[in-house]
Design a protein around this motif. Structure first.
Motif, PDB file in Angstrom:
ATOM      1  N   ASP A 199      -7.564  17.279  -0.790  1.00  0.00           N
ATOM      2  CA  ASP A 199      -6.115  17.494  -0.707  1.00  0.00           C
ATOM      3  C   ASP A 199      -5.478  16.270  -0.039  1.00  0.00           C
ATOM      4  O   ASP A 199      -6.165  15.309   0.315  1.00  0.00           O
ATOM      5  CB  ASP A 199      -5.801  18.778   0.075  1.00  0.00           C
ATOM      6  N   LEU A 200      -4.170  16.337   0.176  1.00  0.00           N
ATOM      7  CA  LEU A 200      -3.482  15.165   0.736  1.00  0.00           C
ATOM      8  C   LEU A 200      -3.916  14.868   2.165  1.00  0.00           C
ATOM      9  O   LEU A 200      -4.002  13.703   2.567  1.00  0.00           O
ATOM     10  CB  LEU A 200      -1.967  15.380   0.698  1.00  0.00           C
ATOM     11  N   ALA A 201      -4.219  15.931   2.912  1.00  0.00           N
ATOM     12  CA  ALA A 201      -4.668  15.706   4.296  1.00  0.00           C
ATOM     13  C   ALA A 201      -5.986  14.930   4.292  1.00  0.00           C
ATOM     14  O   ALA A 201      -6.178  14.006   5.098  1.00  0.00           O
ATOM     15  CB  ALA A 201      -4.829  17.044   5.011  1.00  0.00           C
ATOM     16  N   GLY A 202      -6.873  15.289   3.372  1.00  0.00           N
ATOM     17  CA  GLY A 202      -8.148  14.569   3.247  1.00  0.00           C
ATOM     18  C   GLY A 202      -7.919  13.128   2.817  1.00  0.00           C
ATOM     19  O   GLY A 202      -8.572  12.208   3.317  1.00  0.00           O
ATOM     20  N   ALA A 203      -6.981  12.929   1.876  1.00  0.00           N
ATOM     21  CA  ALA A 203      -6.684  11.571   1.395  1.00  0.00           C
ATOM     22  C   ALA A 203      -6.158  10.715   2.542  1.00  0.00           C
ATOM     23  O   ALA A 203      -6.558   9.565   2.725  1.00  0.00           O
ATOM     24  CB  ALA A 203      -5.671  11.619   0.251  1.00  0.00           C
ATOM     25  N   ARG A 204      -5.271  11.313   3.334  1.00  0.00           N
ATOM     26  CA  ARG A 204      -4.712  10.566   4.473  1.00  0.00           C
ATOM     27  C   ARG A 204      -5.813  10.164   5.449  1.00  0.00           C
ATOM     28  O   ARG A 204      -5.877   9.011   5.882  1.00  0.00           O
ATOM     29  CB  ARG A 204      -3.678  11.428   5.204  1.00  0.00           C
ATOM     30  N   GLN A 205      -6.683  11.118   5.744  1.00  0.00           N
ATOM     31  CA  GLN A 205      -7.758  10.843   6.703  1.00  0.00           C
ATOM     32  C   GLN A 205      -8.679   9.736   6.180  1.00  0.00           C
ATOM     33  O   GLN A 205      -9.031   8.809   6.910  1.00  0.00           O
ATOM     34  CB  GLN A 205      -8.544  12.134   6.933  1.00  0.00           C
ATOM     35  N   ALA A 206      -9.037   9.843   4.892  1.00  0.00           N
ATOM     36  CA  ALA A 206      -9.918   8.827   4.296  1.00  0.00           C
ATOM     37  C   ALA A 206      -9.218   7.466   4.306  1.00  0.00           C
ATOM     38  O   ALA A 206      -9.830   6.433   4.623  1.00  0.00           O
ATOM     39  CB  ALA A 206     -10.302   9.221   2.870  1.00  0.00           C
ATOM     40  N   ALA A 207      -7.939   7.453   3.976  1.00  0.00           N
ATOM     41  CA  ALA A 207      -7.198   6.187   3.918  1.00  0.00           C
ATOM     42  C   ALA A 207      -7.109   5.557   5.309  1.00  0.00           C
ATOM     43  O   ALA A 207      -7.226   4.334   5.464  1.00  0.00           O
ATOM     44  CB  ALA A 207      -5.806   6.417   3.347  1.00  0.00           C
ATOM     45  N   GLN A 208      -6.914   6.400   6.322  1.00  0.00           N
ATOM     46  CA  GLN A 208      -6.851   5.869   7.693  1.00  0.00           C
ATOM     47  C   GLN A 208      -8.181   5.223   8.079  1.00  0.00           C
ATOM     48  O   GLN A 208      -8.202   4.170   8.717  1.00  0.00           O
ATOM     49  CB  GLN A 208      -6.480   6.984   8.677  1.00  0.00           C
ATOM     50  N   ILE A 209      -9.269   5.860   7.650  1.00  0.00           N
ATOM     51  CA  ILE A 209     -10.590   5.289   7.959  1.00  0.00           C
ATOM     52  C   ILE A 209     -10.763   3.945   7.243  1.00  0.00           C
ATOM     53  O   ILE A 209     -11.222   2.962   7.832  1.00  0.00           O
ATOM     54  CB  ILE A 209     -11.717   6.280   7.566  1.00  0.00           C
ATOM     55  N   LEU A 210     -10.363   3.892   5.995  1.00  0.00           N
ATOM     56  CA  LEU A 210     -10.498   2.630   5.244  1.00  0.00           C
ATOM     57  C   LEU A 210      -9.644   1.534   5.877  1.00  0.00           C
ATOM     58  O   LEU A 210     -10.052   0.372   5.963  1.00  0.00           O
ATOM     59  CB  LEU A 210     -10.126   2.849   3.772  1.00  0.00           C
ATOM     60  N   ARG A 211      -8.451   1.911   6.363  1.00  0.00           N
ATOM     61  CA  ARG A 211      -7.597   0.925   7.056  1.00  0.00           C
ATOM     62  C   ARG A 211      -8.274   0.461   8.348  1.00  0.00           C
ATOM     63  O   ARG A 211      -8.253  -0.717   8.676  1.00  0.00           O
ATOM     64  CB  ARG A 211      -6.225   1.518   7.353  1.00  0.00           C
ATOM     65  N   ALA A 212      -8.879   1.409   9.048  1.00  0.00           N
ATOM     66  CA  ALA A 212      -9.554   1.045  10.301  1.00  0.00           C
ATOM     67  C   ALA A 212     -10.748   0.125  10.036  1.00  0.00           C
ATOM     68  O   ALA A 212     -11.105  -0.707  10.881  1.00  0.00           O
ATOM     69  CB  ALA A 212     -10.013   2.307  11.030  1.00  0.00           C
ATOM     70  N   LYS A 213     -11.346   0.247   8.866  1.00  0.00           N
ATOM     71  CA  LYS A 213     -12.470  -0.638   8.511  1.00  0.00           C
ATOM     72  C   LYS A 213     -11.973  -2.050   8.194  1.00  0.00           C
ATOM     73  O   LYS A 213     -12.779  -2.971   8.080  1.00  0.00           O
ATOM     74  CB  LYS A 213     -13.210  -0.092   7.281  1.00  0.00           C
ATOM     75  N   GLY A 214     -10.663  -2.191   7.930  1.00  0.00           N
ATOM     76  CA  GLY A 214     -10.130  -3.544   7.722  1.00  0.00           C
ATOM     77  C   GLY A 214      -9.331  -3.754   6.448  1.00  0.00           C
ATOM     78  O   GLY A 214      -8.763  -4.819   6.236  1.00  0.00           O
ATOM     79  N   VAL A 215      -9.308  -2.741   5.556  1.00  0.00           N
ATOM     80  CA  VAL A 215      -8.533  -2.875   4.312  1.00  0.00           C
ATOM     81  C   VAL A 215      -7.046  -2.816   4.646  1.00  0.00           C
ATOM     82  O   VAL A 215      -6.611  -1.975   5.435  1.00  0.00           O
ATOM     83  CB  VAL A 215      -8.876  -1.725   3.333  1.00  0.00           C
TER      84      VAL A 215
END
Ligand code: ADP
Length: 313
Positions: free
Chosen positions: A200-216
């Motif tokens: 769902d969108l909450a999962g997408a947000r969480q995943a996206a935040q992790i990818l941003r934290a990795k440097g993307v």
């Protein structure tokens, strides 16, 4: 507007599709009803998508010194794509996907990567002048990871926009993320990269935040029939999918990434670029096949105008 230059570094395959009433048993020969050949590979599909949005597009990868390789090159050239980055492999055959479709619509597929599997970091180094001349570099994961890493590192070092479509899903080394301007996973790829379920969108947000934290820098997660989620330092958005009559979703993701790359290279903000790519992919799912289903820019603009009164690009 000035024409942007895109380099796609990735796979080129020939899809060999056999239709039969059923799948043969061990040792059995049966008569099929149709045989078709299509050009594919995520790399080549994304190059076609970029080209049809009007970009000057260079394809880079490896094909064999065989008939399929000749035909791949001819097909790309007919599309108006430069094949200057394609190496003929002297040993490996052109990559193939052999597909058996039965009457119930089930499919069985064997992919033989062939020449794609021989694409190397050294090939990327030879491509440096072409990368230097480009606005954006687009890669996927159907060529060996060391070549993907080199492609992103070289493009990043040269100050280019880098787009990583992390498909098919695979674990990535942590250093790779800081060389990625934009990542475009689908739900399952985002889940594999982050360990977060993207249902769902909450999962997408969480995943996206992790990818941003990795440097993307910018994250776009494609959500199939639920559209697109996007996150960057200054934007967060969800764009619903267009309600269309789906024929097949083959190359939806490839159309999306190719179109997104062109819009971003043209300087469009992330959300506007994603809106355009969401429309391009919606058109692609209403048509059969991979490359034949990819729309041109004029069609995407007409579709956007009709569906929302949007006037982009
Ligand atoms: P992939 O094909 O890589 O798995 P998705 O299934 O997420 O990727 O699809 C990519 C994009 O294609 C979506 O973000 C959306 O824009 C479009 N799309 C996919 N499925 C549909 C659908 N059923 N209706 C409308 N658009 C779709």
């Amino acid at each position: 507007m000035e024409q942007v230059k895109i380099v796609v570094i990735g796979s080129l395959n020939v899809d060999l599709v056999v239709r039969a009433p059923r799948v043969p048993q061990d040792g059995e020969t049966i008569i099929g009803s149709a045989f078709q050949r299509f050009f594919g590979g995520k790399g080549a599909n994304q190059a076609v998508a970029a080209r049809r949005q009007g970009a000057y597009t260079v394809m880079a990868g490896r094909v064999g010194r065989d008939i399929f390789g000749d035909e791949q090159l001819r097909s790309l050239e007919e599309e108006g794509i430069s094949t200057a980055g394609i190496v003929r492999d002297e040993e490996q055959p052109t990559g193939t996907a052999s597909i058996i479709l039965d009457e119930r619509g089930s499919n069985r597929i064997i992919v033989v990567p062939g020449a794609n599997g021989a694409y190397s970091p050294r090939d990327v180094d030879d491509l440096r002048p072409i990368i230097q001349d480009a606005d954006a570099v687009v890669v996927q994961l159907e060529i060996p990871l060391p070549a993907v890493e080199r492609a992103l590192a070289v493009a990043w070092e040269l100050g280019k926009l880098t787009v990583l479509n992390p498909a098919p899903a695979a674990d990535l080394p942590p250093e790779i993320y800081r060389t990625v301007s934009v990542i475009t996973p689908n739900e399952s790829e985002a889940a594999l990269l982050t360990g977060v379920e993207v249902a769902d969108l909450a999962g997408a947000r969480q995943a996206a935040q992790i990818l941003r934290a990795k440097g993307v820098r910018q994250v776009i997660i494609t959500l199939g029939a639920r559209g697109v989620y996007g996150l960057s330092a200054d934007e967060e958005f969800h764009i619903p999918a267009h309600a269309v009559a789906v024929v097949d979703t083959v190359a939806a993701g490839d159309t999306f990434t190719g179109a997104l790359a062109v819009m971003l290279a043209e300087g469009k903000p992330l959300q506007q670029a994603a809106r355009y790519a969401n429309a391009a992919a919606a058109i692609a799912v209403t048509r059969p096949g991979a490359q034949p289903s990819v729309p041109r820019r004029s069609e995407v603009l007409a579709f956007l105008k009709e569906s929302s009164g949007d006037e982009l690009a």
